[in-house]
Design a protein around this motif. Structure first.
Motif, short mmCIF file in Angstrom:
data_model
loop_
_atom_site.label_atom_id
_atom_site.label_comp_id
_atom_site.label_asym_id
_atom_site.label_seq_id
_atom_site.Cartn_x
_atom_site.Cartn_y
_atom_site.Cartn_z
N THR A 196 0.40 -1.09 0.03
CA THR A 196 -0.13 -0.23 -0.26
C THR A 196 0.73 1.27 0.16
N ASP A 197 1.85 1.09 0.89
CA ASP A 197 3.01 2.22 0.41
C ASP A 197 3.42 2.13 -0.56
N LYS A 198 3.24 1.44 -1.52
CA LYS A 198 4.35 1.76 -3.00
C LYS A 198 2.73 2.32 -3.40
N VAL A 199 1.34 1.59 -3.40
CA VAL A 199 0.24 2.71 -4.54
C VAL A 199 0.56 4.28 -4.08
N MET A 200 1.04 4.51 -2.29
CA MET A 200 0.87 5.49 -2.87
C MET A 200 1.87 6.51 -3.26
N ASP A 201 2.39 6.05 -2.97
CA ASP A 201 3.87 6.52 -3.71
C ASP A 201 3.74 6.86 -5.41
N GLU A 202 2.82 5.57 -5.66
CA GLU A 202 2.64 5.94 -6.81
C GLU A 202 1.77 7.25 -7.77
N LEU A 203 0.65 7.33 -6.23
CA LEU A 203 -0.44 8.47 -7.09
C LEU A 203 0.96 9.89 -6.25
N ARG A 204 1.86 9.91 -6.07
CA ARG A 204 2.45 11.20 -5.46
C ARG A 204 3.50 11.65 -6.86
N ASP A 205 4.04 10.18 -7.09
CA ASP A 205 4.53 10.59 -8.60
C ASP A 205 3.58 11.07 -9.32
N LEU A 206 2.32 10.88 -9.87
CA LEU A 206 1.57 10.94 -10.80
C LEU A 206 0.92 12.10 -10.34
N LEU A 207 1.03 12.89 -9.07
CA LEU A 207 0.62 14.21 -8.81
C LEU A 207 1.87 15.39 -9.11
N GLU A 208 3.04 15.02 -8.63
CA GLU A 208 3.92 15.67 -9.23
C GLU A 208 4.10 15.89 -10.94
N ALA A 209 3.94 15.07 -11.46
CA ALA A 209 4.17 14.95 -12.88
C ALA A 209 2.70 15.89 -13.65
N ARG A 210 1.51 15.86 -12.93
CA ARG A 210 0.22 16.39 -13.68
C ARG A 210 -0.42 17.23 -13.03
N LYS A 211 0.66 17.45 -11.57
CA LYS A 211 -0.99 19.13 -11.01
C LYS A 211 -0.57 19.74 -12.12
N ALA A 212 0.01 20.85 -12.72
CA ALA A 212 -0.27 21.27 -13.15
C ALA A 212 -0.37 21.64 -15.27
N ALA A 213 -0.93 20.74 -15.47
CA ALA A 213 -1.39 19.40 -17.12
C ALA A 213 -2.46 21.04 -17.03
N GLU A 214 -2.68 21.08 -18.41
CA GLU A 214 -3.57 22.07 -18.45
C GLU A 214 -4.86 21.24 -18.47
N THR A 215 -5.30 19.97 -18.87
CA THR A 215 -6.11 18.56 -18.59
C THR A 215 -6.29 18.72 -17.33
N SER A 216 -5.53 18.84 -16.55
CA SER A 216 -5.84 18.97 -14.73
C SER A 216 -6.49 19.60 -14.01
N GLN A 217 -6.99 20.64 -14.47
CA GLN A 217 -7.45 21.49 -13.84
C GLN A 217 -9.09 21.23 -13.69
N GLY A 218 -10.04 21.79 -12.59
CA GLY A 218 -11.02 21.98 -12.27
C GLY A 218 -11.33 21.68 -10.81
N GLU A 219 -12.83 21.46 -10.88
CA GLU A 219 -13.14 21.59 -9.13
C GLU A 219 -13.04 20.47 -8.71
N VAL A 220 -13.50 19.70 -7.47
CA VAL A 220 -13.66 18.77 -6.84
C VAL A 220 -15.29 18.91 -6.58
N THR A 221 -15.60 17.48 -7.05
CA THR A 221 -16.89 17.25 -7.22
C THR A 221 -17.01 15.82 -6.09
N VAL A 222 -18.57 16.44 -5.61
CA VAL A 222 -18.78 14.67 -4.18
C VAL A 222 -19.79 14.20 -4.71
N ARG A 223 -20.41 13.37 -4.51
CA ARG A 223 -21.76 12.51 -4.94
C ARG A 223 -21.85 11.51 -4.27
N TRP A 224 -23.20 11.47 -3.58
CA TRP A 224 -23.54 10.47 -2.25
C TRP A 224 -23.66 9.39 -3.39
#
Length: 229
Positions: free
Chosen positions: A179-207
């Motif tokens: 599970t720590d490896k999975v979290m490392d993958e998500l952190r790497d993906l966040l670092e690589a894609r946070k500033a991308a144009e297609t990664s913009q938008g708002e958080v949505t929550v659905r019950w």
């Protein structure tokens, strides 16, 4: 002779959306399937063979328990691609574009924090303290084995490259829990894609009303039956 009018060119297909990576808990799913199978077996038996109010109580109990068990075991999942991550928790679905993700935290549970300060638990990526301890022991053996390899190669010792515990190399990196490896993958993906144009938008929550409604109906029905029994 008339000249045919030029036909409008067909729109060019947009770039394909990256495929989701799915993260789920195999142990949670296996446990949930077993519990659901047992509940259905007992509930259906009570529906078929029960007398008086028993079938009604069994139906209400199934309506209450089956969605609830499924919500906490089979349902949770995290889907991530280059644009956003989608967190499917027991009672909510949260869509977070990478631009809105501030950080991840791994303590007694794995959590994601948004730029707005909200926190969401990642139910499908549970923290395993046992897995961390096991990975730490393997890492200790790996490091100790590398020490033996170096003595055998450069110090004239008898360990050699096939000394005890000599699996892997120091360049392979430390041993980590799954599970720590999975979290490392998500952190790497966040670092690589946070500033991308297609990664913009708002958080949505659905019950998840498909879970909440039957649980509520079954719970109310079971309570009424027990109270008037």
């Amino acid at each position: 002779m008339t000249t045919p009018e030029p036909q409008p060119s067909s729109p060019q297909p947009s770039e394909p959306v990256s495929k989701d990576r799915a993260y789920r808990s195999p142990a949670g799913i296996a446990g949930g399937v077993l519990v659901l199978a047992l509940a259905l077996w007992l509930g259906i038996d009570a529906l078929v063979a029960g007398d008086g109010r028993t079938p009604w109580a069994a139906a209400a109990a199934l309506l209450f328990l089956v969605p609830l068990v499924a919500a906490y075991t089979v349902r949770p999942a995290v889907y991530a691609n280059d644009d956003r991550m989608r967190v499917r928790n027991p009672f909510r679905v949260i869509v977070l574009p990478w631009a809105q993700v501030e950080s991840f935290r791994s303590g007694y549970s794995n959590e994601v924090f948004t730029e707005g300060g909200d926190k969401y638990q990642l139910w499908s990526i549970p923290v395993s303290l046992r897995g961390r301890k096991k990975a730490a022991r393997r890492e200790d053996r790996r490091v100790a084995g590398q020490g033996g390899q170096r003595r055998g190669l450069f110090g004239g010792g008898g360990g050699g490259v096939f000394g005890a515990g000599g699996a892997g190399s120091l360049e392979d990196g430390p041993v980590r829990a799954e599970t720590d490896k999975v979290m490392d993958e998500l952190r790497d993906l966040l670092e690589a894609r946070k500033a991308a144009e297609t990664s913009q938008g708002e958080v949505t929550v659905r019950w998840a009303y498909e879970i909440l409604v039957p649980v509520l109906v079954g719970g109310v029905g079971l309570a009424v039956l027990l109270a008037t029994g």
